[in-house]
Every structure is written in structure tokens, then in C-alpha cells.
Design a protein around this motif. Structure first.
Motif, PDB file in Angstrom:
ATOM      1  N   VAL A 286       0.849  -1.189   0.000  1.00 57.42           N
ATOM      2  CA  VAL A 286       0.000   0.000   0.000  1.00 57.42           C
ATOM      3  C   VAL A 286       0.884   1.238   0.000  1.00 57.42           C
ATOM      4  O   VAL A 286       1.802   1.353   0.814  1.00 57.42           O
ATOM      5  CB  VAL A 286      -0.934   0.018   1.237  1.00 57.42           C
ATOM      6  CG1 VAL A 286      -1.789   1.281   1.242  1.00 57.42           C
ATOM      7  CG2 VAL A 286      -1.818  -1.217   1.257  1.00 57.42           C
ATOM      8  N   GLU A 287       0.611   2.146  -0.899  1.00 52.62           N
ATOM      9  CA  GLU A 287       1.355   3.399  -0.945  1.00 52.62           C
ATOM     10  C   GLU A 287       0.919   4.312   0.206  1.00 52.62           C
ATOM     11  O   GLU A 287      -0.252   4.284   0.608  1.00 52.62           O
ATOM     12  CB  GLU A 287       1.116   4.111  -2.276  1.00 52.62           C
ATOM     13  CG  GLU A 287       1.661   3.369  -3.499  1.00 52.62           C
ATOM     14  CD  GLU A 287       3.177   3.275  -3.462  1.00 52.62           C
ATOM     15  OE1 GLU A 287       3.823   4.194  -2.918  1.00 52.62           O
ATOM     16  OE2 GLU A 287       3.710   2.265  -3.975  1.00 52.62           O
ATOM     17  N   PRO A 288       1.844   5.115   0.730  1.00 47.96           N
ATOM     18  CA  PRO A 288       1.488   6.010   1.846  1.00 47.96           C
ATOM     19  C   PRO A 288       0.309   6.927   1.552  1.00 47.96           C
ATOM     20  O   PRO A 288      -0.530   7.162   2.432  1.00 47.96           O
ATOM     21  CB  PRO A 288       2.776   6.809   2.072  1.00 47.96           C
ATOM     22  CG  PRO A 288       3.865   5.882   1.627  1.00 47.96           C
ATOM     23  CD  PRO A 288       3.297   5.164   0.452  1.00 47.96           C
ATOM     24  N   ASP A 289       0.217   7.460   0.322  1.00 52.27           N
ATOM     25  CA  ASP A 289      -0.907   8.346   0.022  1.00 52.27           C
ATOM     26  C   ASP A 289      -2.221   7.586  -0.042  1.00 52.27           C
ATOM     27  O   ASP A 289      -3.285   8.112   0.343  1.00 52.27           O
ATOM     28  CB  ASP A 289      -0.656   9.103  -1.285  1.00 52.27           C
ATOM     29  CG  ASP A 289      -0.413   8.180  -2.475  1.00 52.27           C
ATOM     30  OD1 ASP A 289      -0.126   6.986  -2.259  1.00 52.27           O
ATOM     31  OD2 ASP A 289      -0.505   8.666  -3.622  1.00 52.27           O
ATOM     32  N   GLU A 290      -2.189   6.320  -0.495  1.00 51.07           N
ATOM     33  CA  GLU A 290      -3.394   5.495  -0.474  1.00 51.07           C
ATOM     34  C   GLU A 290      -3.830   5.221   0.957  1.00 51.07           C
ATOM     35  O   GLU A 290      -5.028   5.254   1.274  1.00 51.07           O
ATOM     36  CB  GLU A 290      -3.136   4.167  -1.194  1.00 51.07           C
ATOM     37  CG  GLU A 290      -2.856   4.289  -2.685  1.00 51.07           C
ATOM     38  CD  GLU A 290      -2.506   2.949  -3.303  1.00 51.07           C
ATOM     39  OE1 GLU A 290      -2.876   2.730  -4.468  1.00 51.07           O
ATOM     40  OE2 GLU A 290      -1.860   2.119  -2.621  1.00 51.07           O
TER      41      GLU A 290
END
Length: 239
Positions: free
Chosen positions: A129-133
Motif C-alpha cells: 500500500v502506498e502512503p498516500d493510499e
């Protein structure tokens, strides 16, 4: 299905089992590295409240403002008695720094874990999971009540949960007549619940399998869940 970001956010905000690890830091046990409380900020940073004497707090203070690498590990254990109770794990890796004046009560220190990498391995599979997601996601609205609801289903509605096996149909031969008589050949335990549906673990003899039952529409609260569960039970009885 819930997105990987939503599942990770749900575990971080609601699951009770969490421990922080710091590379190179030897501790007497994981209990001293377990935060008293945790929350997620609007930018996806994780805020961790520790007792002042925690090794995590001492290391961060000794760093004099320098970032400390750390990993928050969440272990998700089913709240009901079922084979293979660990439902998944999530890891949030990042950098720890103190939050000046952020202590919520005397004798505690608030630390910020700036999110760098998030990964999870759960009933849906492994994902990154990307930090912005992660920052944009929201925890599942039923997560706060999931333990209570699953325990209630297992204790008070086990027979109805078992009847859901009829909805599995030809995908699983073990369901054929398994709950038709007075002595079921399978046991059915509600394993996981989210706004999209219910997962049940069926066990009997040498057979262990999970089945997922989707709700007619996403659930937002207890009333919606009650209606959706009745719809599932009615559908199972009509099979």
C-alpha cells in the motif's frame, strides 16, 4: 471487496495486537514495545502513545530529534474459536519522532511514525500500500464492532450460519447435506466481517475451507448489517 489500503487502515486503527520494533534495539519482551494507544493522522502518519519508561521513548529521546527507523506490526487474530486463528498481519515501516506536548496523560509520551512503507498479508492475500493510499483510506465502519458481532453470531446464530453453506452450491461438495440433519457433518464459524460481506470457516473431518458471502449492498451501520444478514439467511433457507 475492501481495498488493500482500507484493510491496512482498519488493522492499524482497530486491531488490538500491535508491537513496534526498532532495528538494533534489544528489549526484554514485546509487551514493553506495545503502544498504549494509536491513531492515524490526516496525512497517514501513525501516532503512538507509550509510557515514558518505554524503550521506544528512551531511544527517540536519546536521538535528539534525529529520525529513528521503526516498524509497527499488527497481528490480526480472529475473536472466535476457529482453526488457524491468525487472519493476517500488517506492517507499517517509517521513522519515529517525538510529538512536543502531545502526551495525553501524565507519564506518557506521544510518538509520530512517519509512514514510509505499508504491507499486509491477510485473508485476501498479500499486498503493498502506498502512503498516500493509506492516508486517503478509511477504516471499515464495522471494525469497531466486529469482535462483538462475530461472537454474537457464533453463540446465538450458529445454526443459521451453518445454513449459509447451501449458498456455496456446487463449488464445495462438502456442503451437500452437511447441515440437513440433527448432527451436522461440518461446523461453521463466522470468521470475518466487513461492510461488503461475511466470511465463514467450515470445518469437518479432513475438510477446512472458507466461504465468502457478499451483502446485497455495502453496510454502513448495525441496522444495515441486520437487514443484510436476514437477507443472507433467507436466501440460504430458500435453497
Amino acid at each position: 471487496m475492501p481495498s488493500a489500503a482500507e484493510r491496512a487502515r482498519t488493522l492499524v486503527e482497530n486491531n488490538s495486537s500491535a508491537v513496534v520494533t526498532i532495528p538494533g534495539l534489544a528489549t526484554a519482551g514485546s509487551d514493553v514495545m506495545t503502544p498504549v494507544r494509536r491513531s492515524v493522522g490526516p496525512t497517514g502518519d501513525v501516532f503512538l502513545l507509550f509510557p515514558d519508561e518505554s524503550p521506544a521513548v528512551r531511544v527517540v529521546r536519546a536521538a535528539g530529534g534525529e529520525e529513528i527507523e521503526a516498524v509497527l506490526e499488527i497481528t490480526d487474530v480472529a475473536p472466535v474459536a476457529v482453526p488457524h486463528r491468525i487472519r493476517g498481519r500488517a506492517w507499517v515501516a517509517g521513522w519515529l519522532t517525538p510529538v512536543p506536548g502531545g502526551a495525553m496523560e501524565s507519564g506518557t509520551t506521544l510518538l509520530r511514525l512517519e509512514t514510509g512503507e505499508i504491507s499486509l498479508d491477510d485473508l485476501w492475500g498479500a499486498a503493498l500500500v502506498e502512503p498516500d493510499e493509506f492516508a486517503d483510506a478509511a477504516a471499515d465502519p464495522l471494525a469497531e464492532y466486529e469482535s462483538e458481532l462475530l461472537q454474537h453470531l457464533a453463540a446465538a446464530h450458529s445454526a443459521q450460519v451453518g445454513l449459509l453453506c447451501a449458498l456455496v452450491g456446487r463449488r464445495e461438495a462438502s456442503c451437500d447435506g452437511a447441515f440437513a440433519g440433527s448432527r451436522p457433518t461440518l461446523s461453521a464459524v463466522p470468521l470475518a466481517l466487513d461492510r461488503f460481506g461475511l466470511r465463514v470457516r467450515f470445518t469437518g473431518g479432513n475438510s477446512v475451507f472458507d466461504a465468502r458471502f457478499d451483502f446485497p449492498e455495502p453496510v454502513r451501520d448495525r441496522d444495515g448489517l441486520r437487514r443484510s444478514m436476514h437477507a443472507l439467511f433467507d436466501a440460504a433457507r430458500d435453497c
